[in-house]
Scaffold this active site. Structure first.
Site: not given
Ligand code: ARG
Length: 454
Positions: A26, A112, A157-158, A279, A285, A287, A319, A324, A327
């Site tokens: 990651s 974790n 409205t509408h 355009s 145009k 836009n 966990y 993961q 993110k």
């Molecule tokens: N890269 C992991 C995540 O974003 C970190 C946590 C990893 N924990 C584990 N037990 N492998 O979730």
């Protein structure tokens, strides 16, 4: 064994496969949390020293190495090695290269509780930034509402012309929706601002850790109550994604109206050249791409929310690596909303409102039909009957039996006083009740909105 085996080398005989690494790593996306990761480690290392698990020289050596690693990453000088699975392992690996006591940095900690803490810190900062940008758009709407004076347009409205309203009223309607977004963002921030550090892998620690200390030093308002929940909880991500998605939906509605208003058919606004596109083929145009993208990005934001809720659904405590997946949608949602707010703000700030075109539409006598019915109510006629009387005049006018003004003037229950309501610019002044669309009512609303923004 490859270098990769370092992290959990004890019980493994072979190194990880390339396919595992490619899927599992990651670092490419979580490296943007490096400041939060290092801040968390600073707090953890200080606490470890305070509870006697690190000597002061060890603590100071690790803190200095953390500073050095932060500078390396910020300067783009950090050299990733093959074993760097994520930001947590990368930082720890480099700190330990610089300072042997770095090997003690992970004492009483798991990735974790570390990743949950890092992401909470990152989210807290992101929500604060987005609040500031939403407030900026609100201030732009306020400035345009103030500049609009007594200008008015048809309310819809509408998407059918309904009753005239002050332009300021319409602009502030979006401002209030954004105010609820600000409140939601702040509430999400409050639930985000809870430390997970000290929960360990899932169950706490046999070592004398002090989670309250690390929580306080990282500026968290509270510390987790249950170690299992601390490492399993991603509600703050889901809640942030929802809040950003609804904000995105609000921006899409602003965008859609600007698209309509900028059309030749409406002609209610003229977009600034700097916030419009041309355009490649059609020379005439101009836009409204920003408004269209504001409309379009909402789909992506809703997608991030539903995608992540689906990821969380059914996950057993605590966990799981599925998490993961928190993110990338969160980072992208924040980036998307940031860009959209900035562009939309610039577009709104530079838009010229064609108040003549708005008034020309709003002055359609039919838009005052409700005012005629309410005028009759003021003279004692039950509303249902008044509605029917006016409706009959509208039908007759549409059938070509005369202009609405003439028909009203000639009607025994209506007459010249009622017909005066059809004079251009009169209808909009009639709805003076709290929160209503007349310029007088809007003046009070502007005061409330200013006070809300502070
Ligand atoms: N890269 C992991 C995540 O974003 C970190 C946590 C990893 N924990 C584990 N037990 N492998 O979730």
């Amino acid at each position: 064994m490859t270098e990769r085996g370092q992290l959990w080398h004890g019980r493994f005989e072979g190194g990880p496969s390339e396919a595992l690494q490619a899927l599992n790593d990651s670092l490419p996306f979580d490296r943007r949390m490096f400041r939060e990761d290092i801040a968390g480690s600073r707090a953890h290392v200080r606490m470890l020293c305070d509870v006697g698990l690190l000597t002061e020289p060890e603590r100071d050596g690790v803190l200095a190495a953390l500073d050095a690693v932060e500078t390396e990453i910020a300067d783009g000088a950090f050299a990733v090695v093959e074993s760097d699975e994520d930001i947590h392992t990368a930082v720890e690996r480099r700190v330990t290269e610089l300072e042997p006591a770095g090997a003690k940095m992970h004492t009483g900690r798991s990735r974790n509780d570390q990743v949950a803490t890092d992401l909470r810190l990152w989210t807290r900062g992101a929500l604060d930034e987005i609040v500031d940008l939403v407030v900026r758009v609100q201030r732009t709407l306020l400035a345009q509402a103030e500049a609009a004076g007594d200008a008015y347009l048809p309310g819809y409205t509408h998407l059918q012309q309904a009753q005239p309203v002050a332009l300021a009223h319409h602009l502030l309607a979006h401002g209030w929706a954004l105010q609820r977004d600000v409140e939601r963002l702040r509430e999400a921030r409050a639930r985000t601002n809870v430390s997970a550090l000290g929960a360990g892998a899932l169950a706490g620690s046999s070592l004398p850790l002090d989670p309250a200390q690390t929580a306080a030093s990282l500026g968290f308002d509270a510390v987790f109550d249950n170690s299992l929940d601390a490492v399993a909880d991603r509600d703050f991500v889901a809640e942030s994604l929802f809040t950003l998605a609804l904000l995105g939906v609000h921006l899409s509605r602003v965008g859609e109206e600007m698209i309509l208003w900028a059309s030749t058919e409406f002609g209610f606004v003229e977009l600034d050249d700097g916030f419009s596109t041309g355009s490649s083929m059609m020379p005439q145009k101009k836009n409204p791409d920003i408004a269209e993208l504001a409309r379009g990005k909402a789909g992506r934001l809703v997608g991030h929310l539903t995608g992540f809720l689906t990821t969380l659904k059914g996950l057993p405590l605590t966990y799981n690596k599925d998490m993961q997946e928190d993110k990338e949608p969160l980072f992208d949602a924040v980036d998307t909303v940031r860009l959209t707010l900035l562009a939309l703000d610039g577009m709104l700030a530079t838009t010229t409102f064609r108040t003549d075109a708005m008034a020309a539409q709003a002055d359609s006598p039919y838009a005052a039909a409700t005012d005629l019915a309410e005028w009759l109510v003021g003279r004692g006629m039950p509303f249902r009957q008044a509605h029917a009387v006016v409706g009959e005049q509208v039908r007759a006018a549409l059938a070509g039996e005369g202009t609405l003004a003439d028909l009203v003037a000639a009607h025994p229950d209506l007459g010249a006083d009622a017909a005066a309501l059809l004079t251009p610019g009169v209808s909009v002044t009639r709805r003076t009740t709290h929160g209503g669309g007349s310029p007088v009512a809007v003046a009070a609303q502007l005061e409330r909105f200013r006070a809300t923004l502070g």
